[in-house]
Design a protein around this motif. Structure first.
Motif, PDB file in Angstrom:
ATOM      1  N   GLY A 103       0.730  -1.232  -0.128  1.00  0.00           N
ATOM      2  CA  GLY A 103       0.094   0.026   0.044  1.00  0.00           C
ATOM      3  C   GLY A 103       0.823   1.127  -0.058  1.00  0.00           C
ATOM      4  O   GLY A 103       1.956   1.301  -0.035  1.00  0.00           O
ATOM      5  N   ASP A 126      -4.256  -1.694   0.976  1.00  0.00           N
ATOM      6  CA  ASP A 126      -4.704  -0.410   0.825  1.00  0.00           C
ATOM      7  C   ASP A 126      -5.897  -0.309  -0.046  1.00  0.00           C
ATOM      8  O   ASP A 126      -5.539  -0.045  -1.103  1.00  0.00           O
ATOM      9  N   THR A 129      -6.352   3.681  -1.473  1.00  0.00           N
ATOM     10  CA  THR A 129      -5.516   4.061  -2.681  1.00  0.00           C
ATOM     11  C   THR A 129      -5.845   3.310  -3.788  1.00  0.00           C
ATOM     12  O   THR A 129      -5.672   3.889  -4.918  1.00  0.00           O
TER      13      THR A 129
END
Length: 194
Positions: A103, A126, A129
């Motif tokens: 991430g 993540d 993101t």
């Protein structure tokens, strides 16, 4: 062993699910971030078993492990995107997919090398993101068919769980700290007392 088997439903199956979610053609280059951790080790091996060329991002201390799995090692840290671009250019390859297990900045650097992240960028680390970058989260399948496929890969020798440390249940906190520190090699397993 029971210890190795304990890592299959989570670490190895997550590696398997992500590689199959990407569904890249044989010969394609896949980048795995966090390639020296439990899921990363599994993802590299599964990708190699289906004929993918793998670049593995991990700390310098995990270079031997990543290379022993058949991946090209690229050290993590500042300047990652440039190092990855150089490895791709040197081999004359385009990046076909990214399987992220880290991430943040590492995910951003890896995604910047994809022509189009749609369908080629996944993350198990993540979710915010990866969605912002146009990718998707790893979708866990959690079926008997996946466990059968994972077991078959282990039996054939294509995948080795790479359990590198075990902790007794009373030291579960130490085990979690080792994993969350991000510097463990392979998979850590907590053993239950008999």
């Amino acid at each position: 062993s029971f210890t190795d088997a304990a890592s299959l439903p989570v670490a190895v199956a997550t590696g398997y699910d992500g590689v199959h979610q990407l569904d890249l053609p044989s010969g394609t280059t896949l980048l795995v971030t966090g390639a020296g951790g439990g899921v990363g080790v599994a993802a590299v091996q599964v990708a190699r078993a289906v004929g993918l060329r793998v670049i593995g991002v991990a700390s310098e201390g995990k270079k031997d492990l990543v290379e022993s799995l058949g991946a090209v090692h690229v050290p993590s840290g500042p300047g990652l995107a440039g190092r990855l671009a150089a490895v791709l250019a040197e081999g004359g390859h385009r990046l076909g997919g990214v399987y992220d297990l880290v991430g943040g900045d590492v995910l951003e650097a890896a995604a910047s090398l994809l022509d189009d992240p749609t369908g080629a960028l996944i993350s198990a680390a993540d979710w915010e993101t990866v969605a912002r970058l146009g990718g998707a989260s790893v979708v866990r399948v959690r079926t008997a068919a996946v466990l059968d496929a994972v077991a078959a890969l282990v039996v054939s020798g294509a995948v080795t769980p790479h359990v590198t440390r075990t902790f007794p249940l009373e030291r579960a906190g130490d085990a979690l700290r080792a994993v969350e520190g991000g510097h463990s090699r392979g998979k850590i397993v907590i053993e239950m007392g008999g």
